[in-house]
Each structure stands twice: as structure tokens, then as C-alpha cells.
Motif scaffolding. Structure first.
Motif, PDB file in Angstrom:
ATOM      1  N   LEU A  52      47.329   2.052  29.482  1.00 50.40           N
ATOM      2  CA  LEU A  52      46.675   3.189  28.851  1.00 50.40           C
ATOM      3  C   LEU A  52      47.665   3.979  28.007  1.00 50.40           C
ATOM      4  O   LEU A  52      48.638   4.517  28.529  1.00 50.40           O
ATOM      5  CB  LEU A  52      46.055   4.103  29.916  1.00 50.40           C
ATOM      6  N   SER A  53      47.405   4.042  26.706  1.00 53.01           N
ATOM      7  CA  SER A  53      48.141   4.944  25.839  1.00 53.01           C
ATOM      8  C   SER A  53      47.402   6.275  25.815  1.00 53.01           C
ATOM      9  O   SER A  53      46.393   6.467  26.508  1.00 53.01           O
ATOM     10  CB  SER A  53      48.249   4.358  24.424  1.00 53.01           C
ATOM     11  N   THR A  54      47.871   7.200  24.982  1.00 54.28           N
ATOM     12  CA  THR A  54      47.184   8.492  24.874  1.00 54.28           C
ATOM     13  C   THR A  54      45.753   8.314  24.411  1.00 54.28           C
ATOM     14  O   THR A  54      44.823   8.961  24.920  1.00 54.28           O
ATOM     15  CB  THR A  54      47.948   9.398  23.890  1.00 54.28           C
ATOM     16  N   VAL A  55      45.543   7.424  23.427  1.00 53.05           N
ATOM     17  CA  VAL A  55      44.205   7.200  22.884  1.00 53.05           C
ATOM     18  C   VAL A  55      43.291   6.599  23.931  1.00 53.05           C
ATOM     19  O   VAL A  55      42.143   7.033  24.103  1.00 53.05           O
ATOM     20  CB  VAL A  55      44.291   6.277  21.653  1.00 53.05           C
ATOM     21  N   GLY A  94      38.599   3.102  15.303  1.00 48.97           N
ATOM     22  CA  GLY A  94      39.130   3.550  14.028  1.00 48.97           C
ATOM     23  C   GLY A  94      40.525   4.132  14.153  1.00 48.97           C
ATOM     24  O   GLY A  94      41.402   3.881  13.314  1.00 48.97           O
ATOM     25  N   LEU A  95      40.749   4.890  15.224  1.00 49.61           N
ATOM     26  CA  LEU A  95      42.066   5.471  15.439  1.00 49.61           C
ATOM     27  C   LEU A  95      43.099   4.390  15.738  1.00 49.61           C
ATOM     28  O   LEU A  95      44.250   4.469  15.289  1.00 49.61           O
ATOM     29  CB  LEU A  95      42.003   6.474  16.594  1.00 49.61           C
ATOM     30  N   GLU A 106      50.906   6.726  14.387  1.00 46.17           N
ATOM     31  CA  GLU A 106      51.279   6.257  15.726  1.00 46.17           C
ATOM     32  C   GLU A 106      52.190   7.251  16.426  1.00 46.17           C
ATOM     33  O   GLU A 106      52.005   7.557  17.611  1.00 46.17           O
ATOM     34  CB  GLU A 106      51.975   4.900  15.621  1.00 46.17           C
ATOM     35  N   ARG A 107      53.177   7.770  15.703  1.00 40.35           N
ATOM     36  CA  ARG A 107      54.087   8.732  16.313  1.00 40.35           C
ATOM     37  C   ARG A 107      53.380  10.037  16.629  1.00 40.35           C
ATOM     38  O   ARG A 107      53.672  10.694  17.633  1.00 40.35           O
ATOM     39  CB  ARG A 107      55.264   8.987  15.373  1.00 40.35           C
ATOM     40  N   LEU A 108      52.436  10.422  15.753  1.00 38.21           N
ATOM     41  CA  LEU A 108      51.703  11.664  15.975  1.00 38.21           C
ATOM     42  C   LEU A 108      50.814  11.581  17.216  1.00 38.21           C
ATOM     43  O   LEU A 108      50.716  12.533  17.986  1.00 38.21           O
ATOM     44  CB  LEU A 108      50.858  11.995  14.740  1.00 38.21           C
ATOM     45  N   VAL A 109      50.192  10.430  17.412  1.00 40.31           N
ATOM     46  CA  VAL A 109      49.239  10.279  18.511  1.00 40.31           C
ATOM     47  C   VAL A 109      49.935   9.876  19.808  1.00 40.31           C
ATOM     48  O   VAL A 109      49.731  10.484  20.863  1.00 40.31           O
ATOM     49  CB  VAL A 109      48.153   9.239  18.142  1.00 40.31           C
TER      50      VAL A 109
END
Length: 234
Positions: A52-55, A94-95, A106-109
Motif C-alpha cells: 500500500l502506497s499513499t494512493v 488516473g492518479l 510521484e514525489r508530491l503524492v
């Protein structure tokens, strides 16, 4: 006129007051929403399930909120819930495409890796560090590390996992983390204590290790300013 005292209605709490047919409707709603959500997650791919990533974490929260009510709330239409689930999954898809295409997104999220150990010394020793020393020590112990001198570098990845790289040769003198300090407190040596034999001491806060000669005291740590030391191990 005072209302008579009413006790707890256990039948209403456990069974409800909508009749037995509501359970058949719950069964139907649950199977529909569950099956639809399963199809969409299968379309997203196994990466969503594996790590699990942030998204993906946000996706799990959003889906959990979207699929809960329509499973047992008769006044929530299934098509409404399915529309919400579809929008959430498409937004996630989409993200993911933006993240794969643009490094800045990618770095922002997801953020970026952070170094937390460098040559046996903690990189983050301030009070606002995201990981406390005890959490770092726990993750290092899980990787078989007994003292910080064994670690050449360690990083916290964007998904929260820790990557640990140990010295190939002889480890450095370092701060002992086994057994855990919560079980056996380390021997503490004050900054002004004069030692009676040559020894290596590690700062109890950041792990900076120094050699102290006979009749000398360690003083305060030049890196973090801490004044408590403990005998280093190797």
C-alpha cells in the motif's frame, strides 16, 4: 406527565424492527457491492493489494466508506454506491498514470526515501522526527541488528518499509540496541564522568561513538548535544 422509564430493547438492538426480509436484502446488497468492488480491484492489479502506497491507502479508506452503507441501508440505492466506487477507482487509476508519467507528481503524492542511519549514527534525532528512536531500533532488531555500528546506512521508503544495509566487513563500534532498552536499561555514563580505562562510548540519543582515554570524560555529544553515554559494543 412523566414518561415511564424504558429499558434497553435488546431485540431492537440485535434483530432490528424491519422484519426478517431485511436480511435477505442485506445478503443481496452485500453480494452485489462486494462482487462489483472485487472486479474493480482486480482491474487495478495485484500491486494495490501487495503493498500500500499513499494512493492505495486512500483508496482503501474511500472504498470502505463507499461499500459500507449500501450493504445494509435500504434507503441507499445500489447504483449510487456503485457510481461512487467507480469514480473512486477511476480517480485512483488516473492518479497512478500521472505518478508513472511525472516524477514530480510521484514525489508530491508518495514522498521520497529518507535516510535514518548513516555509518552507525541516527540521522534524525530531533523531537519532530517522524520515527522515534525506539521505533527505529525495533525495525533494526527485526533485521537482526544488535548494535548501530553494524549498519552502514538505513532508509525509510515511501511506503513505510525500512531498507537496511549492513557493513560487509568488521562492524564499527556502536550503540547497543539488544536487549531492548525497555527490558534492560543501558548503563548510563554522564558527560563529566572520568573513565578508569580506555573505552568506546556511544551517545544514548544519536549513537555517535567516540574513544575515551584513561582519566578523560566524554563531554557532551558534538553532534546532538546530549550528555548521556553508554559503553559501545562491536
Amino acid at each position: 406527565m412523566e414518561q415511564p422509564a424504558q429499558g434497553i430493547d435488546l431485540i431492537r438492538i440485535f434483530v432490528g424492527d424491519q422484519g426478517a426480509w431485511i436480511y435477505l436484502e442485506i445478503l443481496f446488497r452485500t453480494l452485489i457491492v462486494y462482487g462489483y468492488g472485487l472486479l474493480l480491484l482486480r482491474w487495478l492489479g495485484s500491486r494495490t493489494i501487495g503493498q500500500l502506497s499513499t494512493v492505495e491507502f486512500l483508496l482503501v479508506i474511500a472504498l470502505g466508506s463507499a461499500v459500507g452503507d449500501p450493504m445494509f441501508q435500504p434507503d441507499v440505492p445500489l447504483l449510487h454506491a456503485m457510481a461512487v466506487i467507480t469514480i473512486v477507482v477511476l480517480a485512483n487509476r488516473g492518479l497512478d498514470m500521472l505518478i508513472a508519467r511525472y516524477k514530480r507528481v510521484e514525489r508530491l503524492v508518495d514522498g521520497k526515501p529518507r535516510q535514518i542511519v548513516d555509518q552507525g549514527v541516527l540521522s534524525e534525532v530531533t523531537g519532530d522526527a517522524e520515527l522515534g528512536a525506539s521505533e527505529i531500533f525495533q525495525k533494526l532488531r527485526q533485521a537482526g541488528v544488535k548494535q548501530l555500528g553494524e549498519v552502514s546506512s538505513a532508509f525509510v521508503e515511501p511506503n513505510g518499509a525500512m531498507s537496511i544495509f549492513q557493513h560487509d566487513g568488521t562492524p564499527l563500534w556502536g550503540l547497543p540496541i539488544v536487549p531492548p532498552w525497555e527490558i534492560v536499561a543501558p548503563q548510563v555514563i554522564a558527560a563529566d564522568h572520568l573513565v578508569d580505562h580506555q573505552m568506546h562510548l556511544s551517545c544514548c540519543r544519536c549513537g555517535t561513538t567516540i574513544a575515551v582515554g584513561v582519566g578523560q570524560g566524554p563531554g557532551t555529544c558534538l553532534r546532538c548535544g546530549h550528555d548521556r553515554w553508554t559503553p559501545a559494543t562491536r
